[in-house]
Design an enzyme around this catalytic site. Structure first.
Site, PDB file in Angstrom:
ATOM      1  N   HIS A   1      -6.377   6.937   4.694  1.00 27.79           N
ATOM      2  CA  HIS A   1      -5.325   7.903   4.379  1.00 27.79           C
ATOM      3  C   HIS A   1      -5.881   9.077   3.569  1.00 27.79           C
ATOM      4  O   HIS A   1      -6.884   8.966   2.875  1.00 27.79           O
ATOM      5  CB  HIS A   1      -4.157   7.248   3.639  1.00 27.79           C
ATOM      6  CG  HIS A   1      -4.453   6.717   2.274  1.00 27.79           C
ATOM      7  ND1 HIS A   1      -4.134   5.431   1.897  1.00 27.79           N
ATOM      8  CD2 HIS A   1      -5.011   7.285   1.185  1.00 27.79           C
ATOM      9  CE1 HIS A   1      -4.483   5.247   0.646  1.00 27.79           C
ATOM     10  NE2 HIS A   1      -5.027   6.349   0.187  1.00 27.79           N
TER      11      HIS A   1
ATOM     12  N   GLU B   1      -0.024   7.406   4.737  1.00 25.88           N
ATOM     13  CA  GLU B   1      -0.459   6.090   5.183  1.00 25.88           C
ATOM     14  C   GLU B   1      -0.511   6.016   6.714  1.00 25.88           C
ATOM     15  O   GLU B   1       0.044   6.889   7.400  1.00 25.88           O
ATOM     16  CB  GLU B   1       0.503   5.029   4.636  1.00 25.88           C
ATOM     17  CG  GLU B   1       0.513   4.893   3.116  1.00 25.88           C
ATOM     18  CD  GLU B   1      -0.625   4.034   2.567  1.00 25.88           C
ATOM     19  OE1 GLU B   1      -1.758   4.125   3.092  1.00 25.88           O
ATOM     20  OE2 GLU B   1      -0.384   3.278   1.614  1.00 25.88           O
TER      21      GLU B   1
ATOM     22  N   ASN C   1      -7.980   2.832   3.695  1.00 23.63           N
ATOM     23  CA  ASN C   1      -7.493   2.639   5.068  1.00 23.63           C
ATOM     24  C   ASN C   1      -7.462   3.947   5.855  1.00 23.63           C
ATOM     25  O   ASN C   1      -6.814   4.047   6.889  1.00 23.63           O
ATOM     26  CB  ASN C   1      -6.106   1.976   5.077  1.00 23.63           C
ATOM     27  CG  ASN C   1      -5.057   2.808   4.352  1.00 23.63           C
ATOM     28  OD1 ASN C   1      -5.350   3.907   3.879  1.00 23.63           O
ATOM     29  ND2 ASN C   1      -3.849   2.286   4.264  1.00 23.63           N
TER      30      ASN C   1
END
Length: 254
Positions: A137, A142, A135
């Site tokens: 990161h 995050e 995603n």
């Protein structure tokens, strides 16, 4: 930004390994930063091979890892300290006292994060390996992590947890750790003298494009590496497959 794109994945791993080998030879008491997961495993194998075949000494090396799960037993196969031992540390001559990784069983994880930040500040990292998450990161920063973050306790996103289950690291969502202690964005930007960001595979193509071509933003925390004073982005051609012509033209191909 310095962007390198490799036709062959094996050449990418060799290049990464040689960066670390050269760093150790030039400065035998280097501080090295490592990551876990699938991405660096082949690079670590090459470092072990080099130690066995060429005798490159790790006796004076200090290491820091980007992150560790909260609550996981250190002997669990998916704990990051166990992965590092299995893939690297057990096969080179580095004293255990010089290996630094957050304590997964710390009674006060937030205090553990604070102490880890202080350790890194006292011994900045000469060369740091980073890989991009599914995603976007870096470490476990995050989506939504503050640009000003230092080493901290983070809640893992459902997407990150689902990816771990998909890869067979844990059998179910419930078995997965839900938190990690991770270097923050400022920790990485401020205390890593040189960093490499590694991305390979077509499944990383979209986040790689966002990392390199979007304005640095907290939704793709790896995009903040655009602001790092000395970061090299190391990609294979699959991860680079969605980059713009302008970005591709600026890259060095191997």
């Amino acid at each position: 930004m310095k962007i390198l794109i490799f036709e062959k994945l094996s050449d990418l791993h060799k290049y990464c390994a040689n960066l670390f080998i050269d760093q150790i030879r030039k400065k035998p008491d280097s501080v090295l930063g490592f990551a876990t997961g699938v991405s660096p495993v082949q690079t670590y194998k090459l470092l072990v091979d080099d130690h066995k075949e060429n005798g490159t000494s790790w006796e004076k090396i200090t290491t820091f890892n980007l992150d560790e799960f909260v609550g996981i037993d250190k002997n669990h196969s998916e704990s990051f300290i166990k992965q590092m031992k299995t893939n690297l540390f057990d096969f080179v001559n580095i004293p255990s006292s010089q290996i630094n990784i957050p304590n997964s069983k710390a009674v006060e994880p937030e205090m553990e994060a604070k102490l880890y930040e202080e350790k890194i500040a006292k011994k900045p990292i000469d060369l740091q390996y980073i890989s991009i998450g599914i995603n976007g990161h870096m470490a476990y920063n995050e989506p939504g992590t503050s640009f000003n973050s230092k080493t901290h306790v983070t809640n893992l996103t459902p997407e990150t947890i689902a990816d771990m289950v998909k890869k067979g690291k844990f059998f179910s969502f419930d078995q997965c750790p839900k938190q990690a202690i991770t270097m923050g964005i400022q920790t990485i930007l401020k205390y890593t003298k040189k960093a490499i960001m590694v991305s390979f595979g077509s499944h990383k193509a979209s986040v790689t494009k966002s990392m390199l071509e979007d304005v640095p933003n907290s939704e793709i925390s790896a995009s903040f590496l655009q602001l790092h004073p000395n970061c090299t982005f190391i990609l294979d051609k699959q991860a680079a497959s969605k980059l713009s012509k302008k970005t591709l033209k600026s890259a060095i191909w191997y």
